[in-house]
Motif scaffolding. Structure first.
Motif, PDB file in Angstrom:
ATOM      1  N   PRO A  19       3.260 -28.860  -1.959  1.00 13.16           N
ATOM      2  CA  PRO A  19       2.265 -28.485  -2.973  1.00 13.16           C
ATOM      3  C   PRO A  19       1.702 -27.103  -2.646  1.00 13.16           C
ATOM      4  O   PRO A  19       1.614 -26.724  -1.460  1.00 13.16           O
ATOM      5  CB  PRO A  19       1.178 -29.547  -2.824  1.00 13.16           C
ATOM      6  CG  PRO A  19       1.777 -30.647  -2.026  1.00 13.16           C
ATOM      7  CD  PRO A  19       2.886 -30.071  -1.224  1.00 13.16           C
ATOM      8  N   LEU A  20       1.314 -26.375  -3.690  1.00 16.78           N
ATOM      9  CA  LEU A  20       0.851 -24.994  -3.482  1.00 16.78           C
ATOM     10  C   LEU A  20      -0.272 -24.905  -2.446  1.00 16.78           C
ATOM     11  O   LEU A  20      -0.276 -23.999  -1.611  1.00 16.78           O
ATOM     12  CB  LEU A  20       0.320 -24.449  -4.812  1.00 16.78           C
ATOM     13  CG  LEU A  20       1.174 -23.429  -5.537  1.00 16.78           C
ATOM     14  CD1 LEU A  20       0.442 -22.873  -6.732  1.00 16.78           C
ATOM     15  CD2 LEU A  20       1.612 -22.308  -4.607  1.00 16.78           C
ATOM     16  N   ASP A  21      -1.209 -25.872  -2.489  1.00 15.06           N
ATOM     17  CA  ASP A  21      -2.357 -25.730  -1.582  1.00 15.06           C
ATOM     18  C   ASP A  21      -2.004 -26.008  -0.124  1.00 15.06           C
ATOM     19  O   ASP A  21      -2.827 -25.830   0.770  1.00 15.06           O
ATOM     20  CB  ASP A  21      -3.540 -26.597  -2.053  1.00 15.06           C
ATOM     21  CG  ASP A  21      -3.178 -28.061  -2.178  1.00 15.06           C
ATOM     22  OD1 ASP A  21      -2.030 -28.413  -1.821  1.00 15.06           O
ATOM     23  OD2 ASP A  21      -4.034 -28.857  -2.625  1.00 15.06           O
ATOM     24  N   GLU A  22      -0.789 -26.457   0.131  1.00 17.86           N
ATOM     25  CA  GLU A  22      -0.390 -26.627   1.540  1.00 17.86           C
ATOM     26  C   GLU A  22       0.357 -25.405   2.063  1.00 17.86           C
ATOM     27  O   GLU A  22       0.684 -25.306   3.237  1.00 17.86           O
ATOM     28  CB  GLU A  22       0.534 -27.845   1.671  1.00 17.86           C
ATOM     29  CG  GLU A  22      -0.221 -29.145   1.651  1.00 17.86           C
ATOM     30  CD  GLU A  22       0.715 -30.346   1.758  1.00 17.86           C
ATOM     31  OE1 GLU A  22       1.853 -30.188   2.249  1.00 17.86           O
ATOM     32  OE2 GLU A  22       0.289 -31.425   1.319  1.00 17.86           O
ATOM     33  N   LEU A  23       0.707 -24.481   1.162  1.00 17.14           N
ATOM     34  CA  LEU A  23       1.508 -23.326   1.584  1.00 17.14           C
ATOM     35  C   LEU A  23       0.611 -22.206   2.083  1.00 17.14           C
ATOM     36  O   LEU A  23      -0.515 -22.048   1.636  1.00 17.14           O
ATOM     37  CB  LEU A  23       2.346 -22.821   0.402  1.00 17.14           C
ATOM     38  CG  LEU A  23       3.437 -23.773  -0.093  1.00 17.14           C
ATOM     39  CD1 LEU A  23       4.110 -23.213  -1.332  1.00 17.14           C
ATOM     40  CD2 LEU A  23       4.465 -24.034   1.007  1.00 17.14           C
ATOM     41  N   ASP A  24       1.145 -21.432   3.042  1.00 13.16           N
ATOM     42  CA  ASP A  24       0.443 -20.218   3.435  1.00 13.16           C
ATOM     43  C   ASP A  24       1.384 -19.037   3.204  1.00 13.16           C
ATOM     44  O   ASP A  24       2.536 -19.201   2.794  1.00 13.16           O
ATOM     45  CB  ASP A  24      -0.029 -20.302   4.896  1.00 13.16           C
ATOM     46  CG  ASP A  24       1.124 -20.607   5.833  1.00 13.16           C
ATOM     47  OD1 ASP A  24       2.280 -20.247   5.475  1.00 13.16           O
ATOM     48  OD2 ASP A  24       0.906 -21.202   6.903  1.00 13.16           O
TER      49      ASP A  24
ATOM     50  N   ASP B  93       8.909 -16.896   3.459  1.00  8.30           N
ATOM     51  CA  ASP B  93      10.213 -17.376   3.949  1.00  8.30           C
ATOM     52  C   ASP B  93      11.120 -17.857   2.814  1.00  8.30           C
ATOM     53  O   ASP B  93      12.339 -17.767   2.910  1.00  8.30           O
ATOM     54  CB  ASP B  93      10.024 -18.531   4.945  1.00  8.30           C
ATOM     55  CG  ASP B  93       9.501 -18.023   6.283  1.00  8.30           C
ATOM     56  OD1 ASP B  93       9.497 -16.773   6.469  1.00  8.30           O
ATOM     57  OD2 ASP B  93       9.093 -18.848   7.113  1.00  8.30           O
ATOM     58  N   VAL B  94      10.498 -18.388   1.756  1.00  8.50           N
ATOM     59  CA  VAL B  94      11.297 -18.860   0.616  1.00  8.50           C
ATOM     60  C   VAL B  94      11.684 -17.676  -0.284  1.00  8.50           C
ATOM     61  O   VAL B  94      12.815 -17.589  -0.763  1.00  8.50           O
ATOM     62  CB  VAL B  94      10.514 -19.935  -0.188  1.00  8.50           C
ATOM     63  CG1 VAL B  94      11.277 -20.329  -1.445  1.00  8.50           C
ATOM     64  CG2 VAL B  94      10.270 -21.158   0.687  1.00  8.50           C
ATOM     65  N   LEU B  95      10.717 -16.767  -0.480  1.00  8.59           N
ATOM     66  CA  LEU B  95      10.983 -15.633  -1.378  1.00  8.59           C
ATOM     67  C   LEU B  95      12.014 -14.664  -0.789  1.00  8.59           C
ATOM     68  O   LEU B  95      12.880 -14.157  -1.514  1.00  8.59           O
ATOM     69  CB  LEU B  95       9.693 -14.842  -1.641  1.00  8.59           C
ATOM     70  CG  LEU B  95       8.590 -15.518  -2.450  1.00  8.59           C
ATOM     71  CD1 LEU B  95       7.400 -14.565  -2.615  1.00  8.59           C
ATOM     72  CD2 LEU B  95       9.090 -15.928  -3.826  1.00  8.59           C
TER      73      LEU B  95
END
Ligand SMILES: NC(=O)c1ccc[n+]([C@@H]2O[C@H](COP(=O)([O-])OP(=O)(O)OC[C@H]3O[C@@H](n4cnc5c(N)ncnc54)[C@H](OP(=O)(O)O)[C@@H]3O)[C@@H](O)[C@H]2O)c1
Length: 452
Positions: free
Chosen positions: A194-199, A205-207
């Protein structure tokens, strides 16, 4: 065969298709059944219901099967009167034996399938790039296979975002006298959350492999006379996906880069795959079933490669989506598909409340005498929606049973969540929904959300 008792007899001429295995005679209290062929001629066994389609409309027949619009069997007929239009498969791009083809992510999954495919179409020099290079688990078999076919293949251990390392790949191709004439960018990294778990670092790293990797390949190949520049995108660029915001965004960037290249007169094609079976991330992580149930049918790598040929072989849009999508099913899970821009493509979502019914329910909620009446109305609507999702009747849905005990898995919960949003007009997070424990708990949370 001692467990059969007396030996079985065979009736009918040897070689005849009408030979039957006959159970040995026994003293039975009822008359023996007539042989099955007699039961067909007597009309005891009747053909299943069927819908017939002339062979020229095979696509309609398959679509009816896919959407379960058929009853019994779909039968193809070959009438003399209707010509069958056959489209010749495209020959795909002409590959040059004196050229090198670069594939990022070419040492596993769909990238490796692409390497095999290009070799089968005549490519004689391949440069496959992945951070692990020849140490990738699928690499040994792949490299052996390609070399056996006489392909000059090199596995480069390089990060596709590293301009200098990728420039060395292009230089080596030039030095060999086999300059780069085609690029397929398949590298990707996933980190679903979920977005709110990402930093920042997780998003980066994904982009990076998709976005920066494509830019590196774009910049380095500007002076090569490329026949094609293909990036592998995903249907998520079009519709988004839960927990895949950075991935969807990265794919969207790839598609805009391909459009920009086209505008500059350069080749560029983004293929937005739906789901791929047998190889790659989905197959490796055993997500096949979940993906298929969400409404994204899986296509085989072979079908995917035929689509690649088709789109390279003819004038195509800069970005296309390739897959078998059950849009209505997908829309029941992805709220983004309920937005107006998809409305012309989608009928009302199966199981979702009709707009009039939602308006009526909301009116009754406003007019409810007290809290208990309100709560009962919400619980009843929730029970009906849950029954529709579970394909059962409301009386079989116990509002006090645990959500998992009702048979609701996370996909169904996501579907139900979208229906709730459409009915009550309030948003309940998936985690909040699951944490409610049972439907009564969910009803309480909806009630609270409506009062806020
Ligand atoms: N499989 C599907 O169902 C599906 C559906 C939609 C779209 N697609 C698209 O198809 C492409 C291939 O998917 P897949 O499932 O076959 O993926 P995969 O098997 O996971 O392969 C991804 C490859 O990318 C390489 N890679 C990752 N980061 C890299 C980097 N920074 N530099 C160089 N290489 C890097 C990985 O090798 P290393 O780890 O060794 O670097 C790996 O070989 C992706 O672009 C994906 O978006 C696939």
């Amino acid at each position: 065969m001692p467990w059969l008792g007396r030996p079985w007899r065979v009736r009918g001429r040897a070689g005849s298709r009408c030979r039957e295995l006959l159970r040995p005679p026994r003293a039975l209290p009822w008359a023996p059944c007539p042989p099955s062929s007699a039961r067909i001629t007597d009309g005891v066994y009747r053909p299943l219901p069927q819908q017939t389609y002339p062979a020229g409309r095979v696509a309609d027949a398959l679509s009816a099967l896919r959407h379960s619009r058929h009853l019994g069997k779909a039968v193809l007929t070959f009438p003399d009167t209707e010509p069958i239009v056959v489209t010749r498969p495209d020959d795909g791009p002409g590959l040059q034996p004196a050229a090198t083809y670069v594939i990022s992510g070419g040492l596993s999954g769909l990238g490796a399938a692409t390497a095999r495919h290009l070799a089968s179409r005549g490519a004689r020099s391949l440069a496959l790039i992945g951070r692990r290079g020849a140490a990738s688990p699928e690499a040994v078999l792949l490299l052996d296979e390609l070399r056996e076919q006489g392909v000059d293949v090199t596995a480069y251990a390089a990060d596709i975002t590293d301009g200098a390392a990728v420039a060395a790949v292009f230089d080596q191709a030039e030095r060999k006298g086999r300059p780069v004439r085609g690029v397929v960018h398949a590298a990707m990294q996933l980190d679903d959350a979920p977005l709110d778990e990402l930093d920042t670092s997780r998003v980066r790293d994904v982009l990076a492999p998709k976005v920066r990797g494509a830019e590196v390949l774009d910049e380095l190949s500007r002076h090569s006379a490329l026949d094609f520049f293909v990036v592998y995108s995903s249907v998520t660029a079009l519709i988004g996906n839960m927990h895949q915001a950075p991935y969807a965004g990265a794919n969207l960037h790839l598609e805009s880069l391909m459009r920009a290249r086209r505008e500059q007169g350069l080749p560029g094609l983004a293929l937005g795959w739906g789901g791929i079976s047998d190889t790659g991330y989905v197959a490796r992580t055993l997500l096949d079933d979940t993906i298929a149930r969400s409404g994204i049918g899986l296509i085989s790598p072979r079908t995917a490669m035929a689509a690649l040929d088709r789109h390279l072989g003819r004038e195509s849009e800069a970005a296309v989506v390739i897959g078998v999508m059950e849009w209505e099913r997908l829309a029941s899970i992805l709220p983004s598909l309920t937005r107006p821009r998809f409305s012309t493509r989608l009928r009302r979502i199966a199981g979702a409340p009709a707009p009039e019914a939602s308006a009526d329910l909301r009116h009754r909620l406003t007019a409810a005498d007290d809290d208990a009446a309100r709560h009962a109305l919400i619980a009843e609507a929730l029970r009906e929606m849950t029954a529709a999702t579970l394909h059962t009747t409301p009386d079989r849905v116990n509002c006090s049973a645990g959500l998992a005990d009702l048979g609701l898995d996370s996909l169904m919960a996501a579907e139900l969540k979208v229906h709730l949003q459409q009915t009550f007009g309030c948003e309940l997070g998936l985690m909040e929904f699951m944490a409610a424990g049972n439907l009564s708990g969910v009803a309480e949370r909806i009630d609270r959300a409506l009062r806020r």
